[in-house]
Design an enzyme around this catalytic site. Structure first.
Site, PDB file in Angstrom:
ATOM      1  N   SER A 197      44.392  54.461  37.840  1.00 50.51           N
ATOM      2  CA  SER A 197      43.887  53.438  36.943  1.00 50.51           C
ATOM      3  C   SER A 197      43.913  53.980  35.507  1.00 50.51           C
ATOM      4  O   SER A 197      44.948  54.439  35.042  1.00 50.51           O
ATOM      5  CB  SER A 197      42.494  52.994  37.386  1.00 50.51           C
ATOM      6  OG  SER A 197      42.184  51.729  36.882  1.00 50.51           O
ATOM      7  N   ASP A 437      48.206  44.687  43.571  1.00 47.90           N
ATOM      8  CA  ASP A 437      47.249  45.055  42.529  1.00 47.90           C
ATOM      9  C   ASP A 437      47.550  44.240  41.275  1.00 47.90           C
ATOM     10  O   ASP A 437      48.672  44.299  40.754  1.00 47.90           O
ATOM     11  CB  ASP A 437      47.368  46.548  42.237  1.00 47.90           C
ATOM     12  CG  ASP A 437      46.477  47.002  41.088  1.00 47.90           C
ATOM     13  OD1 ASP A 437      45.552  46.258  40.713  1.00 47.90           O
ATOM     14  OD2 ASP A 437      46.718  48.121  40.580  1.00 47.90           O
ATOM     15  N   HIS A 462      45.170  48.521  44.401  1.00 49.86           N
ATOM     16  CA  HIS A 462      44.810  49.470  43.353  1.00 49.86           C
ATOM     17  C   HIS A 462      44.530  50.871  43.896  1.00 49.86           C
ATOM     18  O   HIS A 462      43.630  51.060  44.709  1.00 49.86           O
ATOM     19  CB  HIS A 462      43.575  48.936  42.612  1.00 49.86           C
ATOM     20  CG  HIS A 462      43.411  49.452  41.226  1.00 49.86           C
ATOM     21  ND1 HIS A 462      44.345  49.255  40.242  1.00 49.86           N
ATOM     22  CD2 HIS A 462      42.410  50.166  40.644  1.00 49.86           C
ATOM     23  CE1 HIS A 462      43.924  49.803  39.116  1.00 49.86           C
ATOM     24  NE2 HIS A 462      42.760  50.372  39.329  1.00 49.86           N
TER      25      HIS A 462
END
Length: 502
Positions: A197, A437, A462
């Site tokens: 991320s 995602d 994710h």
């Protein structure tokens, strides 16, 4: 007590984090607040992954604090001020400075597997009180790693917050790694940065900015292209919509129709009370917008973390489609939310921006990701990105001197014409993504060169590849991790073939 030069264990220098969630006077979120709220999910760790990571933190992990430089880019007297920066280290698998060993930096799970395979020293990012994980060590201004020894002082004004940026954070990592390798007499041991991320963005940028410090980077679910006009503003919610529509056309249609139904009911006498009853809210709703934001967040988070063994999108859609015949649109949507959040009631809060939020500071300065959507281009109501409103919200929170810099990230790290730029100037980066995602649309999804590669799966969401490998993992996830391992092994083999022998 363990000491490595100026690396001091927590028994000697431990600073307790202070509470920093004051009451906000904000009662109703604006469009700009919604944009900040969506950005806040970047770097968020799902509950299942968080539990797995915490379970990994065995007694092999030792917490240290490094006396970090406050300002790496100026030479004023205050720039030399130090603060204690937290990180964790696991040497259980390390073969030692004289072996063909390496260091890995990221969060646990897959990292432990890599360290055991390659006899690596594992530096693990410590989790802060915002439930985020960051590359190598705890990101400055989060958790225990707060300059000026107090969160209240550090977040007091823009002068003390001015040292809070991604470029300063990357310099932190470079300084710590260089110092640690020297203290361990391991100057020739290679280091690989791995993050997910926002941490994945940092990992890729770290390799670009400090190629002499890390020999490669694995950037998982890193939306480095979600800036300026590189990615469509509606990209995130377009993928959310795609996830739901591919799961069930009727579910998608029901959700899309529900927004106008909510507005219609809210406009009636006792409308908010009726909505509170339909959706079983724990407290009475203050506005229809409050409910819609809650539903948006539920759908978006469900898509973002729709990773096995959980199937959040299917759970919602199965409940919506499985409601008894004759159930109203809002009744069906309520069943879907119940399947996601569970009984007995839904605690719905207004989003209250706080000037003590580290991530909000970052989005109000450099991490300006333009999330927005138009009419009928997603399953949500229109909410276009408006930089003027976005800026006003930031200035209301942090003061009139804080103006977002929407083009700084692409100026500092690049992004436009990414294939040409990375093809000419980058090497040894893996960009991994799961195409379910929503952030994947802002990621690198095509190979740039032989050593800057994209590894993605159609079904993952994710940061799935960074989770702990399990016997129940689907074949496509095992194949993704195997491919990443082979690439990392190649980097290490190439480095070790050229490393000095003395």
């Amino acid at each position: 007590m363990r000491e490595m030069g100026n690396l001091t264990s927590k028994e000697e220098k431990h600073i307790q984090p202070e509470s920093y969630l004051p009451n906000s006077t904000c009662s109703r979120p604006s469009k700009a607040d919604r944009q900040h709220r969506r950005t806040a999910r970047l770097g968020m760790v799902s509950k299942s992954m968080k539990s797995a990571l915490n379970a990994e933190l065995s007694s092999d992990f030792v917490t240290y604090y490094y006396n970090q430089t406050l300002d790496h880019f100026n030479y004023r007297p205050e720039s030399y001020t130090n603060f204690q920066q937290r990180y964790l280290i696991n040497s259980a698998y390390w073969g030692g400075a004289n072996s063909s060993s390496q260091s890995f930096g990221s969060f646990a799970g897959f990292m432990v597997d890599l360290a055991s395979r390659f006899k690596g020293l594992l530096l693990i990012e410590s989790m802060d009180d915002d439930d985020r994980y960051y590359l190598i060590l705890q990101h400055r201004y989060y958790g225990d790693s707060v300059p000026f020894r107090s969160k209240d002082i550090a977040f007091n004004n823009t002068s003390t917050l001015g040292y809070f940026s991604s470029t300063q954070a990357l310099a932190d990592y470079a300084e710590l790694i260089t110092n640690l390798k020297k203290n361990l007499s391991a100057e020739n041991c290679p280091v690989i940065a791995i993050g997910g991320s926002y941490g994945g963005m940092l990992a890729s940028w770290f390799r670009l900015k400090y190629p002499h410090v890390v020999i490669g980077a694995l950037a998982s679910s890193a939306p480095i292209l979600y800036f300026d006009d590189i990615t469509p503003h509606n990209g995130y919610d377009s993928i959310v919509t795609k996830d739901f529509r591919e799961t069930s056309e009727t579910c998608y249609t029901t959700i899309k129709q529900s927004w106008s139904e909510i507005d219609e009911v809210a406009a009636q006498p006792n409308g908010l009370a009726n909505l509170s009853q339909i959706f079983r809210t724990c407290e009475p709703l203050n506005s229809s917008q409050q409910l819609k934001l809650y539903l948006e967040y539920t759908y978006e988070a469900s898509a973002q973390y729709d990773n096995p063994p959980a199937h959040y999108v299917s759970d919602i859609c199965n409940a919506i489609d499985g409601a008894p015949e004759g159930t109203s649109i809002l009744g069906r949507v309520a069943e879907g939310v119940n399947a996601s959040a569970g009984p007995p009631c839904h605690r719905i809060y207004d989003f209250q921006p706080s000037n003590m939020s580290g991530w909000l500071w970052q989005t109000c300065t450099e991490m300006v990701m333009p999330f927005g959507r138009g009419e009928n281009d997603t399953m949500f109501q229109a909410s276009p990105f408006d930089l003027n409103n976005y800026t006003k919200t930031c200035q209301d929170i942090f003061g009139a001197s804080v103006t977002p810099r929407p083009h700084w990230i692409t100026t500092e790290f690049g992004g436009h014409d990414i294939k040409s730029v990375l093809g000419n100037f980058a090497s040894n980066i893996i960009f991994s993504n799961g195409l379910r995602d929503p952030y994947s649309i802002g990621g690198v999804l095509q190979d740039i060169s032989e050593s800057v590669v994209a590894v993605y799966t159609l079904k993952g969401a994710h940061c799935l590849d960074l989770g702990t490998p399990m016997p129940s993992d689907p074949d496509w996830l095992v194949a993704q991790r195997d491919k990443e391992i082979k690439i990392v092994a190649l980097w290490l083999a190439e480095y070790n073939a050229k490393r000095p022998t003395s």
